[in-house]
Write a protein that holds these residues in place. Structure first.
Motif, PDB file in Angstrom:
ATOM      1  N   ALA A  49       0.840  -1.201   0.000  1.00  0.00           N
ATOM      2  CA  ALA A  49       0.000   0.000   0.000  1.00  0.00           C
ATOM      3  C   ALA A  49       0.877   1.253   0.000  1.00  0.00           C
ATOM      4  N   PHE A 179      -8.720  -3.713   2.652  1.00  0.00           N
ATOM      5  CA  PHE A 179      -9.317  -3.031   1.495  1.00  0.00           C
ATOM      6  C   PHE A 179     -10.111  -1.800   1.939  1.00  0.00           C
ATOM      7  N   THR A 182      -8.015   1.301   3.023  1.00  0.00           N
ATOM      8  CA  THR A 182      -7.294   2.066   1.996  1.00  0.00           C
ATOM      9  C   THR A 182      -7.974   3.401   1.713  1.00  0.00           C
ATOM     10  N   TYR A 183      -9.242   3.530   2.087  1.00  0.00           N
ATOM     11  CA  TYR A 183      -9.974   4.770   1.853  1.00  0.00           C
ATOM     12  C   TYR A 183      -9.879   5.732   3.039  1.00  0.00           C
ATOM     13  N   THR A 189      -4.629   3.518   7.475  1.00  0.00           N
ATOM     14  CA  THR A 189      -4.537   2.464   6.462  1.00  0.00           C
ATOM     15  C   THR A 189      -3.825   1.230   6.979  1.00  0.00           C
ATOM     16  N   GLN A 307      -0.588  -7.901  -9.408  1.00  0.00           N
ATOM     17  CA  GLN A 307       0.034  -6.701  -9.969  1.00  0.00           C
ATOM     18  C   GLN A 307       1.191  -7.054 -10.910  1.00  0.00           C
ATOM     19  N   THR A 313      -4.078  -2.927 -11.204  1.00  0.00           N
ATOM     20  CA  THR A 313      -3.754  -1.842 -10.280  1.00  0.00           C
ATOM     21  C   THR A 313      -3.755  -2.399  -8.850  1.00  0.00           C
ATOM     22  N   HIS A 314      -3.222  -1.614  -7.892  1.00  0.00           N
ATOM     23  CA  HIS A 314      -3.186  -2.062  -6.504  1.00  0.00           C
ATOM     24  C   HIS A 314      -4.599  -2.274  -5.961  1.00  0.00           C
ATOM     25  N   THR A 315      -5.510  -1.356  -6.281  1.00  0.00           N
ATOM     26  CA  THR A 315      -6.888  -1.479  -5.790  1.00  0.00           C
ATOM     27  C   THR A 315      -7.566  -2.714  -6.353  1.00  0.00           C
ATOM     28  N   LEU A 318      -6.177  -5.835  -4.695  1.00  0.00           N
ATOM     29  CA  LEU A 318      -6.778  -6.051  -3.382  1.00  0.00           C
ATOM     30  C   LEU A 318      -8.192  -6.623  -3.509  1.00  0.00           C
ATOM     31  N   LEU A 319      -8.936  -6.109  -4.472  1.00  0.00           N
ATOM     32  CA  LEU A 319     -10.299  -6.586  -4.678  1.00  0.00           C
ATOM     33  C   LEU A 319     -10.304  -8.054  -5.091  1.00  0.00           C
TER      34      LEU A 319
END
Length: 540
Positions: A49, A179, A182-183, A189, A307, A313-315, A318-319
């Motif tokens: 992250a 996950f 991250t927001y 985080t 990745q 992408t990183h997001t 994670l998903l």
């Protein structure tokens, strides 16, 4: 230990006895394994992250350092397992669990108290993660043994497999918390996911205070009155109930047949009717093979695999990792339904074959030149792998050593198995980022080949233990040794015995003997099959 008798004269703990007391023990065990799984998965969504790499820049772009920060946890777990190997028999199951949960909380506090940026903060984080691992190593070496020694034969496999399956649920929780965090703000985080471990540890810490000690551990330490009380509470009997006294007699006979006295390291390597050496190796090899199958290459590094290999992408990584953990948890939850019906051996074999096929699919789809369709096929291979692993190899290596080893060596042998788990865990977690960087698709070919090697080992050497009492399992190895037959065959030929038949069968076939090592050689020692002085009219 917080024991109180109810109106019927049955001992209770937290006001519970019989099935509800055993359920409470299972709740403690599953909570601890939820914590185990959570701690395994929490770093996967944090390590790459941006907020974490900004706070701890040493891991940014350095696959070796990245592997070290993640794998240092396994070093702590290894040290915790070594601690139980050394003093677990003296400490007891209940005190060890309390100590392990407390140490984990201390480690978590050290981690979240880091003040980045700087090498000092990174060092503090590493130390805290290692200390957390020590606590987890203590508990993972003790919980399966405690659960096995407090459970009935018909439910032992189910409850230990259920707690093993909770590792997947804990990992799932960790992925989705990672996950969601991250927001949040940068510090949040990574701090909150790590701090959340305390929620599980506190539950274990509080509940274990008034729980009973293992009755088999108490009997092995000549604390018969306490053991009689605990057995009565676990079975829902009064202390002087004939069934309760019969259970004590069977356990005491098994203790004497295995050899009484303090367990030494050399006891793990004796042969004869007890087959300590073979049983230690069987338990330890199952934990070693679990790690070498490639499980943590998928669990710890799935987002990084996505990745680097799939170009997400990183997001999105994670998903996908979160979805993968949903699959993991779903299939892990099926293991406790299958373990008694299908049996340990068949589940091991099915899982090994499935994992091998999954790794073959993954590496075949990543061989250059690979397009988007091939990359999707590789992702399917990883999903297939985690499904087979969750249903079979995730829980079984925690169950098998706890039941395959006799009471005399169970604590040390189970700790030896857990030591193997964490040694090879550290090895795999350290080398996986380097393997992915250096050989890419060859990483999955490597793990596929290892799984192929495991199949014949399981087939020829792993006896079936499904539906057996811990004392019946002792007879399987005595039968194999006395009759000079394969222990797999012995497990299939030995009839299922109740307590009344067990002593008779053992006497008639010459199995009820002890093995002692003296001056470097083995000798057989006859054992009286009476109830070792246990008087049915004894007072608590």
């Amino acid at each position: 230990m917080g024991v109180k008798d109810n109106a019927a004269g049955i001992p209770t703990y937290w006001g519970r006895s019989g099935k509800t007391l055993q359920l409470l023990i299972s709740i403690i065990a599953t909570t601890d394994f939820l914590l185990f799984g959570y701690d395994q998965g929490v770093m996967s969504g944090i390590i790459s992250a941006p907020a974490f790499t900004a706070a701890f820049p040493e891991v940014d772009g350095d696959s070796t350092y990245e592997g070290f920060v993640t794998a240092i946890y396994a070093v702590g777990c290894f040290l915790g397992a070594c601690f139980i190997f050394a003093v677990g028999d003296w400490l007891g199951r209940r005190k060890a669990i309390f100590l392990g949960a407390g140490i984990m909380i201390v480690g978590v506090i050290i981690q979240v108290a880091c003040v980045p940026v700087g090498s000092g903060a990174t060092a503090q984080f590493i130390v805290g993660r290692c200390i957390t691992g020590v606590g987890n190593g203590i508990n993972t070496s003790t919980i399966p043994t405690y659960q096995a020694e407090c459970s009935k034969a018909k439910s032992r496999g189910k409850v230990i497999c259920f707690e093993g399956g909770c590792v997947a649920v804990g990992t799932l929780i960790a992925y989705w918390i990672d996950f969601g965090c991250t927001y949040g703000p940068d510090g949040f985080t990574w701090r909150f996911p790590i701090a959340f471990q305390c929620a599980f540890a506190v539950i274990v810490l509080v509940l274990i205070i008034h729980m009973p000690e293992s009755p088999r551990w108490l009997l092995s330490h000549d604390r018969q009155d306490e053991a009689r009380t605990v057995l009565a509470g676990l079975n829902g009997y009064t202390r002087d109930d004939p069934e309760n006294l019969q259970d004590m007699t069977v356990i005491l006979d098994a203790i004497k047949a295995a050899g009484q006295g303090r367990t030494k390291f050399s006891d793990l390597w004796t042969g004869g009717r007890t087959q300590h050496r073979r049983r230690t190796i069987l338990g330890a090899s199952s934990q070693m093979m679990q790690q070498l199958s490639g499980c943590n290459a998928v669990i710890y590094y799935f987002p990084i695999l996505c990745q680097s290999a799939l170009g997400t992408t990183h997001t999105m990584a994670l998903l996908l990792g979160g979805v993968n953990m949903v699959v993991y948890a779903i299939f892990a939850s099926t293991s406790f339904l299958l373990v008694e019906r299908v049996g340990r051996r068949k589940l091991y074999l099915i899982g090994t074959a499935g994992q091998c096929v999954a790794m073959i699919i993954t590496f075949a789809c990543l061989i250059p030149p690979s397009d988007t369709g091939a990359a999707n096929g590789a992702a399917f291979g990883l999903f297939l792998y985690i499904a087979f692993f969750g249903a079979t190899w995730l829980p079984l290596p925690w169950l098998y050593p706890a039941e395959i080893n006799p009471l005399k060596t169970r604590a040390k042998a189970n700790a030896t198995s857990t030591i193997q788990n964490w040694l090879w865990n550290f090895f795999i977690v350290m080398i996986t980022p380097v393997l992915i960087t250096q050989i890419g698709w060859g990483t999955y070919l490597f793990f596929g080949a290892l799984n192929a090697c495991f199949f014949p080992i399981i087939y020829f050497f792993y006896p079936e233990t499904s539906g057996r009492t811990l004392e019946e399992i002792d007879l399987i190895f005595a039968k194999g040794y006395v009759e000079n037959m394969s222990y797999v065959t012995a497990s299939l030929e030995l009839p299922h015995l109740d307590d009344a038949d067990m002593n008779r069968y053992a006497r008639e076939h010459g199995y009820l003997s002890g093995d002692e090592e003296s001056d470097g050689s083995f000798k057989e020692k006859d054992v009286d099959s009476g109830n070792l002085g246990l008087q049915q009219g004894a007072q608590a």
